[in-house]
Design an enzyme around this catalytic site. Sequence first.
Site, PDB file in Angstrom:
ATOM      1  N   CYS A  60     -31.598 -31.889  -2.205  1.00  0.00           N
ATOM      2  CA  CYS A  60     -31.119 -33.099  -1.554  1.00  0.00           C
ATOM      3  C   CYS A  60     -30.847 -34.181  -2.583  1.00  0.00           C
ATOM      4  CB  CYS A  60     -32.172 -33.590  -0.557  1.00  0.00           C
ATOM      5  SG  CYS A  60     -31.698 -35.053   0.363  1.00  0.00           S
ATOM      6  N   GLU A 119     -27.772 -32.408   7.258  1.00  0.00           N
ATOM      7  CA  GLU A 119     -27.211 -33.752   7.459  1.00  0.00           C
ATOM      8  C   GLU A 119     -27.627 -34.325   8.810  1.00  0.00           C
ATOM      9  OE1 GLU A 119     -26.257 -35.148   4.843  1.00  0.00           O
ATOM     10  OE2 GLU A 119     -26.054 -33.279   3.721  1.00  0.00           O
ATOM     11  N   HIS A 149     -31.044 -35.737   8.426  1.00  0.00           N
ATOM     12  CA  HIS A 149     -31.043 -37.058   7.790  1.00  0.00           C
ATOM     13  C   HIS A 149     -30.860 -38.163   8.819  1.00  0.00           C
ATOM     14  CE1 HIS A 149     -31.453 -36.800   3.498  1.00  0.00           C
ATOM     15  NE2 HIS A 149     -30.546 -35.843   3.401  1.00  0.00           N
TER      16      HIS A 149
END
Length: 173
Positions: A101, A144, A147
């Site tokens: 990441c 994603e 996140h």
Amino acid sequence: MPITKGAARPIMYYGEPVLHRRCADVTAFDQALSDLVDDMFTSMYAAAGVGLAANQIGVDLRVFVYDCPGDDGTRFRGHVVNPQLQAAPALAGTVTETEGCLSVPGPRAEVPRAALATVTGFDLTGAPITVTGTGYFARCLQHECDHLDGTVYVDRLTAEQREQLLREAGLRV
């Protein structure tokens, strides 16, 4: 690296509050959103990433971009606004592979993910879109979406593994 018209913004590292909470829904599909997506692509390429969520550049909005290779060499490039990750069918199975990441620079760890991922959301104009991927691209889509829900991949590890990786990345939490 493709030509982009946005500005590269600094990447937020693990421990920044914006990375650890659910991001706000996008409500305006306007030039500011288009400019943000341009900046996100430029920031992702500058950091040599394959995906980037808005909160990774400090923006509390549910948007991510990707330019990710598939397992067969196909290149997937796009963005999703207000993404919703759909539950993968049980028959799709899970795959455990190494993951890294931009917000935890350097170390990688094995993380189990669904082998198939489908994300629904919107494009820059507010039109509905659906993106489906398998293998590495499925991993990218799930990473994603995590996140934007306030989860960094190291949060999926044991506390001991997470602490070790954060030390390796030079991050104190």
